[in-house]
Design an enzyme around this catalytic site. Structure first.
Site, short mmCIF file in Angstrom:
data_model
loop_
_atom_site.label_atom_id
_atom_site.label_comp_id
_atom_site.label_asym_id
_atom_site.label_seq_id
_atom_site.Cartn_x
_atom_site.Cartn_y
_atom_site.Cartn_z
N GLU A 182 -32.91 -103.54 -46.81
CA GLU A 182 -32.20 -102.48 -47.54
C GLU A 182 -32.82 -101.11 -47.24
O GLU A 182 -34.03 -100.92 -47.41
CB GLU A 182 -32.25 -102.76 -49.05
CG GLU A 182 -31.50 -101.73 -49.87
CD GLU A 182 -31.37 -102.10 -51.35
OE1 GLU A 182 -31.32 -103.30 -51.67
OE2 GLU A 182 -31.31 -101.18 -52.17
N LYS A 235 -33.62 -105.65 -60.79
CA LYS A 235 -33.29 -105.82 -59.36
C LYS A 235 -34.03 -104.78 -58.54
O LYS A 235 -34.55 -105.06 -57.45
CB LYS A 235 -31.76 -105.72 -59.16
CG LYS A 235 -31.29 -106.12 -57.78
CD LYS A 235 -31.35 -104.98 -56.76
CE LYS A 235 -30.88 -105.43 -55.38
NZ LYS A 235 -31.02 -104.37 -54.38
N ASP A 273 -43.11 -117.50 -51.46
CA ASP A 273 -41.78 -118.03 -51.79
C ASP A 273 -41.08 -117.07 -52.75
O ASP A 273 -41.33 -117.07 -53.95
CB ASP A 273 -41.99 -119.42 -52.43
CG ASP A 273 -40.69 -120.10 -52.80
OD1 ASP A 273 -39.64 -119.44 -52.82
OD2 ASP A 273 -40.74 -121.31 -53.09
N HIS A 303 -29.64 -92.73 -49.89
CA HIS A 303 -29.21 -94.04 -49.43
C HIS A 303 -28.18 -93.91 -48.31
O HIS A 303 -28.28 -94.54 -47.27
CB HIS A 303 -28.56 -94.72 -50.64
CG HIS A 303 -28.70 -96.19 -50.66
ND1 HIS A 303 -29.91 -96.81 -50.81
CD2 HIS A 303 -27.77 -97.15 -50.55
CE1 HIS A 303 -29.71 -98.12 -50.81
NE2 HIS A 303 -28.43 -98.35 -50.64
C1 MEV Z 1 -30.68 -100.69 -55.73
O1 MEV Z 1 -31.05 -101.66 -54.77
C2 MEV Z 1 -31.63 -100.72 -56.91
C3 MEV Z 1 -31.26 -99.80 -58.07
O2 MEV Z 1 -29.93 -100.06 -58.50
C4 MEV Z 1 -32.23 -100.09 -59.19
C5 MEV Z 1 -31.90 -99.40 -60.50
O3 MEV Z 1 -30.71 -99.11 -60.77
O4 MEV Z 1 -32.84 -99.22 -61.29
C6 MEV Z 1 -31.30 -98.34 -57.67
#
Ligand code: MEV
Length: 395
Positions: free
Chosen positions: A82, A261, A277, A375
């Site tokens: 990513e 995430k 892992d 991004h």
């Molecule tokens: C993107 O990979 C991760 C984010 O969505 C985490 C977040 O919203 O805190 C930017």
């Protein structure tokens, strides 16, 4: 330990980064050959590792800079597809190091194995007999693992629990610097016939638990509001908005999953680079996030009495830095070397710091410009490369 502050690193070309790594002695030409697949995983070794292989999928291997954990600089290897994650981690680490860097700690490295007992005619009696035999069972579990004991590990506790009408025997094992999944599974399979005889039931599942709540990593950091400001966004406002963003994740499962995430973006990248892992770490992390009966945030942010932003993260990090399994991938020793060949506990501390830094970077972007600007710039760069490399289709 190498200095992790490499100004201008992200603006350098690949060749310039290579020269810097070699000139500083951080990595050797042989290390770089491994990372560049010249002597790395071949199709035939991949074919030995898993079944039905027909190819190899490669993922970028990068270095995040600026990390300082418990007063020591560390260059962090990250394996991730990513865009923005490595840059974001390095940026957050740069802000945090201005107030001393991350503080981190790891609990004892205890992994848990479970034996599920079914059909015990006298469950209460079985429970008592198992507890009476506790010391003997612990000795027996350790007896066939002399090398683990020699490395300072070994079985530490035996617990008998009721799960509905079933009895479950749990063994807590210090797996030293190994993640220990194979070791625990072997131990549980070895112990099961003896447990069956004592309990008078049948041992059904004999397996590691990935709920690694006895193997936690914790990190914290303090950030001055003046380093958070940017044009149009005063530092104190950014600080307060990060706290509001944290509270959103703490209160709302839909936001908490995305918040976590983002943490896992950093955590998984180091877990992958070190041959660990990542599915186990993911499974444990999300279960831990729901430990109070409701899924919540793994990292939280508040303001202290001095007006500074304070971040804290706690999560299961069942990681290893030793053991044959993780070193099968030839790039793993290079990743560990880059971090100064840490113990499993030290690796957990570094990973916890990366997770917290990754969360700070995400929230910082989200409460200011949003994440899309940076991004999309990186996406555009890789899309342009793909277009340039694409074969021209014939008529
Ligand atoms: C993107 O990979 C991760 C984010 O969505 C985490 C977040 O919203 O805190 C930017």
């Amino acid at each position: 330990m190498a200095n992790s502050r490499w100004p201008g690193w992200s603006e350098k070309t690949l060749d310039e980064r290579t020269s810097m790594l070699l000139a500083s002695g951080t990595l050797t030409p042989a290390d770089l050959r491994v990372l560049r697949a010249e002597t790395s995983e071949t199709l035939s070794s991949a074919d030995q590792r898993v079944e039905n292989v027909i190819g190899i999928h490669s993922v970028p291997w990068a270095i995040a800079t600026n990390f300082r954990v418990n007063g020591e600089d560390v260059l962090v290897p990250m394996v991730i597809e990513e865009p923005s994650v490595v840059a974001a981690a390095s940026h957050a680490a740069k802000l945090v190091r201005r107030s001393g860097g991350f503080q981190a700690e790891a609990t004892a490295h205890l992994m848990r194995g479970q034996i599920q007992l079914v059909g015990c005619p006298d469950g209460v009696g079985a429970e008592r007999r198992l507890l009476d035999e506790r010391e003997g069972l612990l000795d027996l579990a350790g007896s066939s693992h002399a090398s683990l004991i020699a490395r300072g590990g070994g079985p530490r506790d035996l617990i008998v629990r009721w799960v509905g009408a079933m009895l479950v025997v749990e063994l807590l094992v210090d797996t030293a610097d190994a993640m220990g999944a194979n070791l625990i599974n072997t131990m549980m399979e070895g112990l099961a016939p003896v447990v069956e005889r004592i309990a008078g039931g049948r041992a059904l599942l004999r397996i590691l638990s990935n709920y690694a709540d006895t193997c936690l990593g914790r990190a914290s950091c303090v950030v001055d509001p003046n380093v958070l400001g940017r044009p149009g966004y005063p530092g104190t406002r950014v600080r307060d908005d990060i706290v509001a963003a944290s509270q959103f994740a703490e209160e709302d499962v839909r936001r908490a999953v995305t918040h976590n995430k983002g943490i896992m973006n950093g955590v998984d990248a180091v877990v992958l680079a070190t041959g660990n892992d990542w599915r186990a770490v993911e499974a444990g992390a999300h279960a831990y996030a729901a430990r109070n009966g409701r899924y919540g945030a793994l990292a939280t942010w508040r303001v202290n009495e001095r007006g500074q932003l304070v971040g804290q993260l706690e999560m299961p990090l069942a990681l290893g830095t030793a053991g044959a399994a993780i070193r099968v991938q030839p790039t793993v020793p290079v990743a560990l070397k880059l971090m100064g060949d840490p113990s499993a506990r030290k690796l957990a501390e570094i990973v916890a710091a990366v997770g917290l830094g990754q969360n700070l970077a995400a929230l910082l972007a989200l409460v200011t410009d949003g994440i899309q600007r940076g991004h999309m710039r990186l996406h555009a760069r890789s899309a342009a490369r793909i277009t340039a490399a694409a074969p021209v289709e014939g008529p």
